[in-house]
Design a protein around this motif. Structure first.
Motif, short mmCIF file in Angstrom:
data_model
loop_
_atom_site.label_atom_id
_atom_site.label_comp_id
_atom_site.label_asym_id
_atom_site.label_seq_id
_atom_site.Cartn_x
_atom_site.Cartn_y
_atom_site.Cartn_z
N TYR A 12 0.81 -1.21 0.00
CA TYR A 12 0.00 0.00 0.00
C TYR A 12 0.85 1.27 0.00
O TYR A 12 0.30 2.39 0.02
CB TYR A 12 -0.92 0.01 1.23
CG TYR A 12 -0.19 -0.20 2.54
CD1 TYR A 12 0.46 0.86 3.18
CD2 TYR A 12 -0.11 -1.47 3.11
CE1 TYR A 12 1.14 0.67 4.36
CE2 TYR A 12 0.58 -1.66 4.30
CZ TYR A 12 1.20 -0.60 4.92
OH TYR A 12 1.89 -0.80 6.09
N PRO A 28 2.77 4.38 -1.23
CA PRO A 28 2.93 5.18 -2.46
C PRO A 28 4.42 5.31 -2.80
O PRO A 28 5.22 5.70 -1.96
CB PRO A 28 2.33 6.55 -2.08
CG PRO A 28 1.50 6.29 -0.87
CD PRO A 28 2.17 5.16 -0.14
N THR A 43 4.13 4.50 -8.38
CA THR A 43 2.74 4.97 -8.28
C THR A 43 2.59 6.36 -8.87
O THR A 43 1.64 6.64 -9.62
CB THR A 43 2.29 5.00 -6.80
OG1 THR A 43 2.66 3.78 -6.16
CG2 THR A 43 0.80 5.19 -6.70
#
Length: 235
Positions: free
Chosen positions: A18, A20, A24
């Protein structure tokens, strides 16, 4: 090489699913660029098209013709998918040439997922549309009967190797080009060879612009060829 290192955006060294990261960030930038080019650019639909509208229309027509020529009219149902693949790859390739950027398509984690999606789409749709007849893709009926089982094994192996070659070709070419530019840049600090080094970097950068488009084109046209196998599996 910093361009190939995945880093968290907000500090720290731990990367979870998860977290970033720069990957991303540049994926989001690629999506925004595509949105701007294909949605915002042609939104006015001017009689005399703007540059962005012309690029969007030319790209649309180019990929539409490719899908129709290779897969036939029946294959146009996959046009949105093929168009999305091409736009994402070509945009990521060109963004990777921006200084201090991140080259998404130089990472196997990205290209393998793209190749596996194509492989699964072709395989699943091939069986849904043709049923057991899809296995005819591996049976070379025009060959002598004694060779058919051997050729079937070869065809089966080559079929499952597709996602490997599909992904490695894209990532390998992008990574290799950037690595060569990095090597030439290392010689730029040497006074005696710096002019030659700068010329070499300029030439390689021009070549990388061509490679960025060609590799997106090759990935897309191979996708169309594989989709044709799902639509018409007879050998």
């Amino acid at each position: 090489m910093d361009q190939f290192i995945v880093k968290p955006l907000f500090g720290g060294d731990t990367i979870a699913w998860y977290t970033p990261t720069n990957v991303t960030l540049w994926m989001a930038i690629a999506v925004l660029v595509i949105f701007g080019l294909l949605v915002m650019g042609p939104s006015r639909r001017a009689i005399v098209p703007t540059r962005m509208q012309s690029i969007a229309e030319m790209t649309y027509g180019f990929i539409h013709k490719m899908v129709e020529d290779i897969c036939g009219k029946e294959g146009l149902k996959f046009f949105p998918y093929v168009m999305t693949l091409f736009m994402f790859i070509v945009t990521a390739n060109f963004l990777g040439l921006v200084p201090m950027s991140f080259t998404l398509t130089s990472h196997f984690a990205v290209t393998v997922v793209l190749a596996l999606l194509v492989f699964l789409t072709v395989t699943i749709y091939g069986f849904i549309k043709n049923g057991p007849a899809f296995l005819g893709l591996f049976w070379v009926s025009s060959a002598p009967l004694g060779l058919r089982p051997i050729l079937a094994v070869i065809e089966l192996i080559s079929y499952f190797v597709r996602p490997v070659s599909h992904s490695i070709r894209l990532a390998g070419n992008l990574m290799a080009g950037h690595a060569v530019i990095k090597v030439f840049a290392g010689f730029a600090a040497l006074t005696l060879v710096s002019p030659v080094s700068i010329l070499a970097i300029t030439a390689m950068y021009g070549l990388e612009l061509l490679v960025a488009f060609v590799q997106a084109y090759v990935f897309t046209i191979l996708t169309c060829v594989y989709l044709k196998d799902a639509l018409h599996p007879s050998h």
